[in-house]
Design an enzyme around this catalytic site. Structure first.
Site, PDB file in Angstrom:
ATOM      1  N   HIS A 156       0.777  -1.074  -0.084  1.00  0.00           N
ATOM      2  CA  HIS A 156      -0.094   0.051  -0.102  1.00  0.00           C
ATOM      3  C   HIS A 156       0.952   1.016  -0.073  1.00  0.00           C
ATOM      4  O   HIS A 156       0.686   2.301  -0.753  1.00  0.00           O
ATOM      5  CB  HIS A 156      -0.797   0.061   0.899  1.00  0.00           C
ATOM      6  CG  HIS A 156      -1.832   1.294   1.463  1.00  0.00           C
ATOM      7  ND1 HIS A 156      -1.518   2.157   2.451  1.00  0.00           N
ATOM      8  CD2 HIS A 156      -2.829   1.761   0.599  1.00  0.00           C
ATOM      9  CE1 HIS A 156      -2.332   2.949   2.237  1.00  0.00           C
ATOM     10  NE2 HIS A 156      -3.041   3.033   1.306  1.00  0.00           N
TER      11      HIS A 156
ATOM     12  N   GLU B  55       1.898   1.991  -3.318  1.00  0.00           N
ATOM     13  CA  GLU B  55       0.955   2.190  -4.327  1.00  0.00           C
ATOM     14  C   GLU B  55       0.984   3.975  -4.195  1.00  0.00           C
ATOM     15  O   GLU B  55       0.750   4.694  -5.125  1.00  0.00           O
ATOM     16  CB  GLU B  55      -0.588   1.887  -3.666  1.00  0.00           C
ATOM     17  CG  GLU B  55      -1.530   2.449  -4.512  1.00  0.00           C
ATOM     18  CD  GLU B  55      -2.783   2.518  -3.416  1.00  0.00           C
ATOM     19  OE1 GLU B  55      -3.546   3.597  -3.182  1.00  0.00           O
ATOM     20  OE2 GLU B  55      -3.187   1.437  -3.016  1.00  0.00           O
ATOM     21  N   HIS B  56       0.913   4.504  -3.021  1.00  0.00           N
ATOM     22  CA  HIS B  56       1.055   5.843  -2.618  1.00  0.00           C
ATOM     23  C   HIS B  56       2.209   6.755  -3.507  1.00  0.00           C
ATOM     24  O   HIS B  56       2.115   7.574  -4.162  1.00  0.00           O
ATOM     25  CB  HIS B  56       1.096   6.302  -1.179  1.00  0.00           C
ATOM     26  CG  HIS B  56      -0.284   6.316  -0.560  1.00  0.00           C
ATOM     27  ND1 HIS B  56      -0.621   7.560  -0.028  1.00  0.00           N
ATOM     28  CD2 HIS B  56      -0.989   5.274  -0.312  1.00  0.00           C
ATOM     29  CE1 HIS B  56      -1.818   7.107   0.643  1.00  0.00           C
ATOM     30  NE2 HIS B  56      -2.024   5.869   0.547  1.00  0.00           N
TER      31      HIS B  56
ATOM     32  N   GLU C 172      -3.566   7.821   7.593  1.00  0.00           N
ATOM     33  CA  GLU C 172      -4.531   6.973   6.911  1.00  0.00           C
ATOM     34  C   GLU C 172      -4.953   5.972   8.085  1.00  0.00           C
ATOM     35  O   GLU C 172      -6.168   5.722   8.238  1.00  0.00           O
ATOM     36  CB  GLU C 172      -4.072   6.282   5.567  1.00  0.00           C
ATOM     37  CG  GLU C 172      -5.244   5.696   4.785  1.00  0.00           C
ATOM     38  CD  GLU C 172      -4.712   5.318   3.398  1.00  0.00           C
ATOM     39  OE1 GLU C 172      -5.581   4.191   2.982  1.00  0.00           O
ATOM     40  OE2 GLU C 172      -3.848   5.793   3.003  1.00  0.00           O
TER      41      GLU C 172
END
Length: 443
Positions: free
Chosen positions: A66, A69-70, A146
């Site tokens: 993840h 991905e950012h 997040e």
């Protein structure tokens, strides 16, 4: 009314036989290309799926899939940081990305004549990402925030994180997609680059293009932009630790003062959809609907919410879209004055009664019609179709499996449902979780 219903069923049956047009290719470097042609609107969805997700992360580096991905929205050798999304927006489109246990996907939805530009940019960041230590530090704080917003500040999310970690005793599905906080805090530049260099390669990717396109033109563009990227020769075989035989039920009580309504969850390991073997998964779709779909028609809803008013909420769900094990679960929120132990006993009584009784043929037909309708309505959602194929292919299914799924759903019998229920609803392969605000409620 009967004639109207019969006409609806006939119309749905006729429409259901019209499968979407799907064309597939494999480039010389091993990249898969899937084209779903739909010329009703001059729009195209361009999705790139990498067959790697959080369940493929190295031990001790949870969250890196993840995190990467950012980072892919940072600079490349030809794009400045943030320029990718700005370019999509300037061309009237939208873009985003998401990470799951089994895949990481990037997509753009734009006018059809902008497809080449999307391929040009997306292929560029497959092989030419330019991230710095400063990028890593900045984005690490973003993903930690997040986690704060979605998990740490949400007692329900924290509880389910604990339940899932207990359900999967050996498989990485027990590790949260976003990562464990203490490991996220340690992610560094080398973690990100190592994951990127190994897994972000054409022979580990699936390109899905859906909308107003011509398959041969898509193939030509794919060869031009993706076909020139060399395959990763060191790409590992996708092997994961599997679950051992589970021989004992697990129980967890999660206490958090922020919980406003006590509730219970029971999660079972369940079969996933496998290539050429999707019948058990289809039967579990029916089982979830029969036991805990609509409160007005499901066994749990009718018995607990209406007949006895034991619960204010009931649900059964099944998620079999996975590379490895799926999950079947129940959720019950007891009514005021009903303890969790009373609610759990009532739930078990309803489930046991269901297993012993005959399944109503009228309910079976009603569910068939609902499923047939939902499959047909899905054909109107080009992005949904692209996502359906991309996710399935990333999780070992084939185009043929995806297209066979509606017919398999329609062929499920009461005997199939009873057989899979007896197999899955085994307390030794389950976790029962109580979520309460204080120990006084845990009774």
């Amino acid at each position: 009314m009967k004639r109207l219903f019969a006409a609806l069923v006939m119309a749905l049956s006729a429409t259901a036989s019209q499968a979407e047009e799907v064309t597939t290719y494999t480039l010389d470097n091993g990249m898969e290309v899937v084209v779903i042609e739909d010329n009703r609107a001059p729009v195209v969805v361009h999705m790139l799926w990498y067959k790697v997700g959080s369940a493929d992360e190295p031990v001790g580096a949870s969250g890196v899939a993840h995190f990467l991905e950012h980072l892919l929205f940072k600079a490349t050798d030809v794009l400045e940081s943030g320029e990718f999304s700005a370019t999509v927006a300037a061309n009237g489109g939208r873009d985003n990305a998401f990470t799951s246990y089994d895949y990481t996907a990037y997509f753009q939805r734009v006018a059809a004549d902008r497809l080449e530009l999307m391929m040009q940019m997306e292929s560029n960041r497959m092989n030419n990402l330019r991230i710095t230590a400063e990028d890593v530090e900045t984005e690490r704080q973003v993903v930690l925030e997040e986690r704060n917003q979605r998990t740490e500040n949400n007692p329900n999310a924290l509880a389910r994180e604990q339940f899932r970690a207990a359900l999967f005793q050996n498989h990485r599905y027990g590790v949260p997609i976003i990562g464990w906080r203490h490991e996220m805090e340690e992610l560094d530049l080398q973690d990100a680059l190592g994951f990127y260099d190994l897994y972000y390669s054409p022979n580990n990717a699936i390109l899905v293009v859906a909308g107003d396109v011509e398959p041969q033109e898509v193939l030509a563009l794919a060869k031009q932009y993706y076909g020139v990227i060399p395959a990763e020769e060191q790409l590992p075989v996708r092997e994961r630790p599997q679950e051992p035989p589970q021989r004992a039920e697990r129980r967890i009580t999660y206490v958090d003062a922020r919980v406003s309504q006590p509730y219970l969850v029971r999660m079972y390991l369940a079969p996933e959809r496998d290539p050429g073997a999707q019948r058990e998964a289809a039967a579990l779709v029916y089982l979830a609907e029969l036991l805990g779909g609509s409160p007005f028609t499901s066994a749990l809803g009718q018995a607990l919410q209406f007949d006895t008013q034991t619960a204010i909420y009931t649900n059964a769900s099944y998620n079999g879209q996975a590379l490895d094990d799926g999950v079947f679960s129940f959720s019950i929120a007891p009514a005021d004055g009903v303890s969790l132990s009373e609610a759990e006993a009532a739930m078990d009584e309803v489930v046991n009664a269901f297993l012993e009784a005959e399944i109503d043929p009228a309910r079976m037909e009603s569910i068939r019609t609902q499923l047939r309708a939902s499959e047909i309505y899905a054909l109107d959602d080009v992005q949904g179709l692209a996502q359906r194929y991309g996710a399935a292919l990333s999780q070992s299914l084939t185009v043929a499996d995806v297209q066979a799924w509606p017919d398999i759903l329609q062929s499920v019998t009461a005997e199939d449902i009873k057989a899979v229920a007896a197999k899955v609803l085994n307390r030794d392969q389950s976790v029962t979780g109580w979520v309460v605000a204080n120990q006084e409620e845990a009774r």
